[in-house]
Write an enzyme that holds these catalytic residues in place. Structure first.
Site, mmCIF file in Angstrom:
data_model
loop_
_atom_site.group_PDB
_atom_site.id
_atom_site.type_symbol
_atom_site.label_atom_id
_atom_site.label_comp_id
_atom_site.label_asym_id
_atom_site.label_seq_id
_atom_site.Cartn_x
_atom_site.Cartn_y
_atom_site.Cartn_z
ATOM 1 N N GLY A 63 0.832 -1.200 0.000
ATOM 2 C CA GLY A 63 0.000 0.000 0.000
ATOM 3 C C GLY A 63 0.862 1.243 0.000
ATOM 4 O O GLY A 63 2.000 1.223 0.477
ATOM 5 N N GLN B 196 2.926 9.913 1.271
ATOM 6 C CA GLN B 196 4.279 9.335 1.300
ATOM 7 C C GLN B 196 5.134 9.763 0.112
ATOM 8 O O GLN B 196 6.349 9.637 0.149
ATOM 9 C CB GLN B 196 4.190 7.795 1.335
ATOM 10 C CG GLN B 196 3.602 7.272 2.624
ATOM 11 C CD GLN B 196 3.419 5.771 2.555
ATOM 12 O OE1 GLN B 196 2.435 5.271 2.030
ATOM 13 N NE2 GLN B 196 4.375 5.028 3.060
ATOM 14 N N CYS C 291 6.035 -0.369 6.791
ATOM 15 C CA CYS C 291 5.663 0.854 6.078
ATOM 16 C C CYS C 291 6.817 1.254 5.164
ATOM 17 O O CYS C 291 7.974 1.215 5.590
ATOM 18 C CB CYS C 291 5.382 1.959 7.088
ATOM 19 S SG CYS C 291 4.885 3.512 6.341
ATOM 20 N N LEU C 292 6.503 1.629 3.926
ATOM 21 C CA LEU C 292 7.559 2.026 2.992
ATOM 22 C C LEU C 292 8.279 3.283 3.468
ATOM 23 O O LEU C 292 9.396 3.549 3.057
ATOM 24 C CB LEU C 292 6.978 2.241 1.588
ATOM 25 C CG LEU C 292 6.466 0.982 0.881
ATOM 26 C CD1 LEU C 292 5.855 1.328 -0.473
ATOM 27 C CD2 LEU C 292 7.581 -0.043 0.713
ATOM 28 N N HIS D 239 -4.234 1.561 7.876
ATOM 29 C CA HIS D 239 -2.854 2.059 7.892
ATOM 30 C C HIS D 239 -2.679 3.191 6.872
ATOM 31 O O HIS D 239 -2.137 4.250 7.193
ATOM 32 C CB HIS D 239 -1.905 0.887 7.584
ATOM 33 C CG HIS D 239 -0.465 1.268 7.428
ATOM 34 N ND1 HIS D 239 0.516 0.808 8.280
ATOM 35 C CD2 HIS D 239 0.167 2.055 6.515
ATOM 36 C CE1 HIS D 239 1.694 1.308 7.899
ATOM 37 N NE2 HIS D 239 1.509 2.065 6.825
ATOM 38 N N GLU D 240 -3.172 2.961 5.648
ATOM 39 C CA GLU D 240 -2.995 3.966 4.587
ATOM 40 C C GLU D 240 -3.847 5.198 4.852
ATOM 41 O O GLU D 240 -3.426 6.323 4.591
ATOM 42 C CB GLU D 240 -3.324 3.361 3.214
ATOM 43 C CG GLU D 240 -2.467 2.170 2.807
ATOM 44 C CD GLU D 240 -0.963 2.433 2.885
ATOM 45 O OE1 GLU D 240 -0.533 3.589 2.731
ATOM 46 O OE2 GLU D 240 -0.219 1.464 3.120
ATOM 47 N N HIS E 82 -2.150 7.591 7.018
ATOM 48 C CA HIS E 82 -1.162 8.453 6.345
ATOM 49 C C HIS E 82 -1.806 9.764 5.892
ATOM 50 O O HIS E 82 -1.193 10.824 5.988
ATOM 51 C CB HIS E 82 -0.578 7.751 5.117
ATOM 52 C CG HIS E 82 0.561 6.818 5.430
ATOM 53 N ND1 HIS E 82 1.716 7.242 6.048
ATOM 54 C CD2 HIS E 82 0.727 5.502 5.183
ATOM 55 C CE1 HIS E 82 2.552 6.207 6.170
ATOM 56 N NE2 HIS E 82 1.968 5.134 5.664
HETATM 57 ZN ZN LIG Z 1 2.757 3.262 5.626
#
Ligand SMILES: [Zn+2]
Length: 170
Positions: free
Chosen positions: A46, A51, A92-93, A134-135, A138
């Site tokens: 995701g 991000q 997480c990226l 989670h997304e 963000h």
């Molecule tokens: Zn993340």
């Protein structure tokens, strides 16, 4: 399509609250395509626009094993179904190589627009439900490490500072 640079914790820009997309036009579709390329390249499941330093309410996901089921969420809204919660390991990226258990709603009802601006709804559970939450966080400027103890968060911070220094020195 183009790969976009991903912001990493503790970059303050990750704390920006994203604004809704007014019209799903070619510019938004380009953003979606670039985000999908970026997510697949980074082997993530995701990615939120936040991000990649675009502060609009756009998310891409793919939780399939085959990496062949892209899901686009524009202006997503979700509500938990029931009050069952379960911890699941998250990564997480924006916080590479760190994983921790985060409890979230087991099931959610999602409303969003797709890549063509068409509204859709779905019910999700397990990994997909976690990923949606989670997304969505963000877009609100929230990171999964915010749910950990300050001791653990400090450790992540130190690890990330070390990583950024190494990348800088390389
Ligand atoms: Zn993340």
């Amino acid at each position: 399509m183009a790969k976009l640079p991903i912001l990493e914790f503790p970059d303050e820009r990750l704390r920006t609250k994203a604004v809704p997309v007014e019209t799903v036009d070619d510019e938004v579709r380009q953003l979606v395509d670039d985000m999908l390329e970026t997510m697949y390249d980074a082997r993530g499941i995701g990615l939120a626009a936040t991000q990649v330093d675009v502060h609009r309410r756009v998310i891409v996901m793919d939780v399939s094993d085959e990496r062949s089921s892209p899901l686009v969420l524009i202006n997503p809204e979700f509500t938990p179904i029931g009050d069952e919660r379960e911890p699941l390991q998250e990564g997480c990226l924006s916080i590479p190589e760190y994983y921790a258990d985060v409890p979230r709603a087991l099931r959610v009802h999602l409303k969003a627009l797709d890549r063509d601006g068409q509204p859709y709804e779905l019910e999700a559970d397990g990994l997909l439900a976690h990923c949606i939450q989670h997304e969505h966080d963000h877009l609100e400027g929230i990171l999964f490490v915010d749910y950990l103890s300050s001791l653990k968060r400090d450790r992540v911070l130190k690890k990330m500072q070390k990583r950024h220094k190494m990348l800088q020195d390389a």
